[in-house]
Design an enzyme around this catalytic site. Structure first.
Site, PDB file in Angstrom:
ATOM      1  N   ARG A 208     -40.229 -32.281 -53.866  1.00 40.40           N
ATOM      2  CA  ARG A 208     -38.942 -31.841 -53.318  1.00 40.40           C
ATOM      3  C   ARG A 208     -39.189 -30.608 -52.445  1.00 40.40           C
ATOM      4  O   ARG A 208     -40.313 -30.116 -52.367  1.00 40.40           O
ATOM      5  CB  ARG A 208     -37.993 -31.467 -54.461  1.00 40.40           C
ATOM      6  CG  ARG A 208     -38.618 -30.453 -55.425  1.00 40.40           C
ATOM      7  CD  ARG A 208     -37.690 -30.048 -56.537  1.00 40.40           C
ATOM      8  NE  ARG A 208     -38.371 -29.255 -57.549  1.00 40.40           N
ATOM      9  CZ  ARG A 208     -38.608 -27.963 -57.473  1.00 40.40           C
ATOM     10  NH1 ARG A 208     -38.247 -27.300 -56.382  1.00 40.40           N
ATOM     11  NH2 ARG A 208     -39.213 -27.317 -58.449  1.00 40.40           N
TER      12      ARG A 208
ATOM     13  N   LYS B 240     -48.001 -33.509 -65.268  1.00 37.43           N
ATOM     14  CA  LYS B 240     -49.026 -32.648 -64.693  1.00 37.43           C
ATOM     15  C   LYS B 240     -50.421 -33.152 -65.048  1.00 37.43           C
ATOM     16  O   LYS B 240     -51.354 -33.040 -64.261  1.00 37.43           O
ATOM     17  CB  LYS B 240     -48.839 -31.210 -65.192  1.00 37.43           C
ATOM     18  CG  LYS B 240     -47.586 -30.535 -64.656  1.00 37.43           C
ATOM     19  CD  LYS B 240     -47.456 -29.122 -65.177  1.00 37.43           C
ATOM     20  CE  LYS B 240     -46.163 -28.480 -64.678  1.00 37.43           C
ATOM     21  NZ  LYS B 240     -45.972 -27.122 -65.211  1.00 37.43           N
TER      22      LYS B 240
ATOM     23  N   GLU C 120     -56.010 -25.868 -69.698  1.00 36.91           N
ATOM     24  CA  GLU C 120     -56.909 -25.683 -68.561  1.00 36.91           C
ATOM     25  C   GLU C 120     -57.446 -24.269 -68.551  1.00 36.91           C
ATOM     26  O   GLU C 120     -56.825 -23.341 -69.104  1.00 36.91           O
ATOM     27  CB  GLU C 120     -56.224 -25.999 -67.238  1.00 36.91           C
ATOM     28  CG  GLU C 120     -55.069 -25.114 -66.883  1.00 36.91           C
ATOM     29  CD  GLU C 120     -54.416 -25.510 -65.560  1.00 36.91           C
ATOM     30  OE1 GLU C 120     -53.939 -24.605 -64.860  1.00 36.91           O
ATOM     31  OE2 GLU C 120     -54.379 -26.712 -65.235  1.00 36.91           O
TER      32      GLU C 120
END
Length: 584
Positions: A202, A26, A110
Site C-alpha cells: 500500500r 513476514k 532474526e
C-alpha cells in the site's frame, strides 16, 4: 477483500490478492525474497512455534535478536532480546500482543542489527510488466518502532548504495509480479550492508515526502495503473526519477511525551496549524472541535516541509512547528521541536534505536522555571500578555457601561502619589509564580523573584508580542487561549496557566495506595492477587490502549488489599484497578 472485489467484476486499487497473500506473512515474504536473491537478515521463519524450539533457535542465531509478529505491522509485536534469560518473557509478550492485534500469534526470529538505519523504497508496477522505484525515504527516527520523522533523500545513502538498494527493491517487486503502489523496507547497517525487512502492499503514511520532491501524485498514479494504463514513459525509461530538493515529514500526535508518550484523548478545544504553501503541506484528519477517540490512532496531522536542500527544509519545518498550538489532549509538538534541533537529526546520523536509548535528550528538563532567572524570556512575556489582556478587558467593560470614564473601570492599579502594584499569578506545572507589576498601557516594571525588568512599548497583536525589555527589542509568538498562555521564543515553548492572584493553591500529592488506569483501555493480563506481598515497581497488570501495551506497577512495597479488574475488562481512565493495604 481484493479477491472479492475482482470476483465482483470490479477493479481493486492495489496489488492482487495473490501478491498480498505472499506478503501477508513476514516469514513467508522473507523466504520468498531469499529465494530471489534479495538480501535477508539471518533468522528463523518456520511455522513450528514450540517455546523450547524457539528458545533453541534463538541460541543458534545469537543475541541480540529481534522477535517479530509474523503477521501485521505498525511496530506491534516486536521485541529486542539481549540475553537468553529474557527470551521467554519477551516471546510471551510479543505473542500476546500479536494475537490481540492481528488474530495470530506466530512469531519469527532474526538477528538484530545494532544501530541500524530504516530506509524504504517506493515501488510501482503496472499490468504491462513494468516495475520502477521512486527513490528512498529514510525513517530512522523512531520510538518503539513507530516512525517519528521521515525524509527524502536519505542523508546516509551514497549514489552507489542507492542504486544497489533500488535494484533490490525492483527485484523484490518482480518476485511478486507486483502491480500498483508498494513500499519495500530495508534495514541498513552502519557499514552500508542492507537487508530486506518487509513489503507494505500500500501507500505509506510518509508518501507525501516522495510526492513533494518528485512532483507526482501517487494516488493519481495508483488510479491510472488500476485502470490499466502503463506507467509514464519517463519512469519506465529511467526506472526512477531524480529528486528535486528535500522533504521532511513529522507526525503530530495527541500524546504526552513526558509520561512515556501516553496516547491522549479528548476534544480539540484549540487546533492551530500552519498555512499550506509551496513549502508546507498539512494532511490532517481532524479539525478544531473534533474528538480524539481512544479507539483510533491519536494522530492529529502530518506536517511536510520542502525546500531546495536539507538544511533549508529542516528550518522550514521548525518554523511551521512554531505556529502549532493544541489545547485539549496533550500533544508532542514540543518534543518534535526539540527533535528538529537535535544534533543527531541535524547531522543525519540518527539510527532506529537512538530515541529509545537517549530519550531524555528530547524531553523537557524536569526542573521547572526559575522564577528569578534573569535570562528567562517566557515568564515576562506571559506576564505582559496577561497585563495587556486585563487592561483591554477593563476598557471593553467600561465602554459598555453607563459611565465609561469612571476611574473604577480602569485596570492599571493607579494610586494617588505613587504607582500601584498588581500581582499576576501563573502556574508553571504545579509551581505557582507571582509577578508584581507597576505601570500600564505597555509600559511596566516587572519584579519576578529577585529580578526586576523595565518593559516599554509592549504590544500584542495577531499572536505576536513585541516589547522593549531593558532597552532591547524582542518579538515572540504567544498563544492565548482561555486560561492558558503559551510563549514561543523561536526555539522552544512553555505554557502557563492563569491563577487567582490571591488564592490558596493546594499541592497535589499522589496516592500511593492505589493503581489507577492512566487512560481508557482493555486489561490483557492480571498478575496481582489479593493478599500478595509486592515490592515497589513489581508488575501488577498489563493493559492495552491505542496501539500500545502499558505495564502498571506497584507504587510502593506492601500487600495487595484488592484487585478490581480482570483480564478482558475495558476500564475508564482513572479507574482504581488495584488497592494496597494502608501503611501502618
Amino acid at each position: 477483500f481484493a479477491d472479492a472485489v475482482a470476483a465482483a467484476g470490479l477493479c481493486f486499487i492495489g496489488p492482487s490478492g495473490t501478491s498480498m497473500r505472499k506478503m501477508g506473512s513476514k516469514a513467508g515474504a522473507k523466504d520468498l525474497m531469499a529465494s530471489h536473491g534479495v538480501p535477508v537478515v539471518p533468522g528463523y521463519t518456520g511455522e513450528e512455534q514450540d517455546p523450547a524450539l524457539l528458545a533453541g533457535e534463538a541460541q543458534r542465531i545469537g543475541f541480540p535478536l529481534m522477535i517479530k509478529a509474523a503477521y501485521g505491522g505498525g511496530g506491534k509485536g516486536m521485541r529486542i532480546v539481549r540475553k537468553a534469560e529474557e527470551f521467554s518473557a519477551h516471546l510471551e509478550s510479543c505473542q500476546r500482543e500479536a494475537k490481540n492485534a492481528f488474530g495470530r500469534d506466530r512469531a519469527l526470529l532474526e538477528r538484530y542489527v545494532e544501530k541500524p538505519r530504516h530506509i524504504e523504497f517506493q515501488i510501482f508496477g503496472d499490468c504491462h510488466g513494468h516495475v520502477v522505484h521512486l527513490n528512498e525515504r529514510e525513517c530512522s527516527a523512531q520510538r518503539r518502532y513507530q516512525k517519528v520523522l521521515e525524509e527524502t533523500p536519505s542523508p546516509f545513502l551514497t549514489p552507489e548504495l542507492r542504486t544497489k538498494m533500488g535494484e533490490a527493491a525492483i527485484g523484490a517487486a518482480r518476485a511478486l509480479d507486483y502491480v500498483n503502489a508498494g513500499t519495500v523496507e530495508f534495514i541498513v547497517g552502519q557499514g552500508g550492508d542492507f537487508y530486506f525487512m518487509e513489503i507494505n502492499t500500500r501507500l505509506q503514511v510518509e508518501h507525501p515526502v516522495t510526492e513533494m520532491v518528485l512532483g507526482l501524485d501517487l494516488v493519481e498514479l495508483q488510479l491510472r495503473v488500476a485502470a490499466g494504463e502503463a506507467l509514464p514513459a519517463s519512469l519506465i525509461r529511467n526506472k526512477s526519477i531524480p529528486a528535486n530538493g528535500h522533504a521532511i515529514e513529522v507526525r503530530l500526535y495527541a500524546e504526552d511525551p513526558e509520561q512515556g508518550f501516553l496516547p491522549g484523548s479528548g476534544r480539540l478545544q484549540t487546533l492551530r496549524l500552519p498555512q499550506a504553501s509551496e513549502h508546507i503541506r498539512i494532511d490532517s484528519g481532524v479539525v478544531e472541535g473534533d474528538l480524539v477517540s481512544v479507539f483510533y490512532d491519536p494522530m492529529i496531522a502530518k506536517m511536510i516541509a520542502w525546500d531546495r536542500d536539507r538544511h533549508s527544509a529542516l528550518q522550514r519545518m521548525r518554523e511551521a512547528l512554531a505556529e502549532v498550538n493544541v489545547i485539549g489532549p496533550k500533544s508532542n509538538v514540543a518534543f518534535l521541536e526539540r527533535l528538529l534541533r537535535h544534533a543527531a537529526v541535524i547531522e543525519g546520523s540518527i539510527d532506529t534505536g537512538y530515541l529509545d536509548r537517549s530519550l531524555d535528550e528530547f524531553l523537557a528538563a524536569t526542573e521547572q522555571a526559575d522564577a528569578s532567572a534573569e535570562g528567562d524570556a517566557f515568564l515576562p512575556a506571559a506576564a505582559i500578555v496577561s497585563l495587556l489582556a486585563e487592561e483591554a478587558d477593563a476598557l471593553a467593560q467600561a465602554a459598555a457601561s453607563a459611565d465609561p470614564n469612571s476611574p473604577w473601570r480602569r485596570a492599571d492599579g493607579w494610586r494617588l502619589g505613587h504607582p500601584g502594584k498588581r500581582i499576576i499569578a501563573l502556574l508553571d506545572g504545579d509551581q505557582r509564580i507571582e509577578i508584581s507589576a507597576q505601570g500600564a498601557q505597555g509600559n511596566y516594571r516587572l519584579a519576578i523573584g529577585t529580578h526586576a525588568f523595565e518593559i516599554s512599548d509592549a504590544k500584542f497583536s495577531d499572536g505576536w508580542l513585541s516589547a522593549r525589555r531593558d532597552g532591547i527589542v524582542s518579538r515572540q509568538r504567544v498563544f492565548e487561549e482561555g486560561a492558558r498562555i503559551t510563549v514561543h521564543d523561536g526555539t522552544s515553548r512553555r505554557s502557563f496557566e492563569h491563577a487567582p492572584a490571591f488564592a490558596f493553591v493546594e499541592s497535589s500529592v499522589s496516592d500511593a495506595d492505589r493503581v489507577l488506569a492512566p487512560m481508557p483501555g482493555r486489561i490483557v493480563v492480571v498478575k496481582a492477587t489479593t493478599g500478595d506481598a509486592v515490592e515497589a515497581g513489581d508488575e501488577l497488570l498489563v493493559m492495552e490502549a491505542m496501539k500500545m501495551e502499558l505495564t502498571l506497577r506497584a507504587p510502593r512495597a506492601g500487600r495487595i488489599e484488592a484487585v478490581q479488574a480482570a483480564a478482558g475488562d475495558f476500564v475508564d481512565a482513572d479507574s482504581v484497578l488495584v488497592r494496597l493495604e494502608a501503611c501502618e
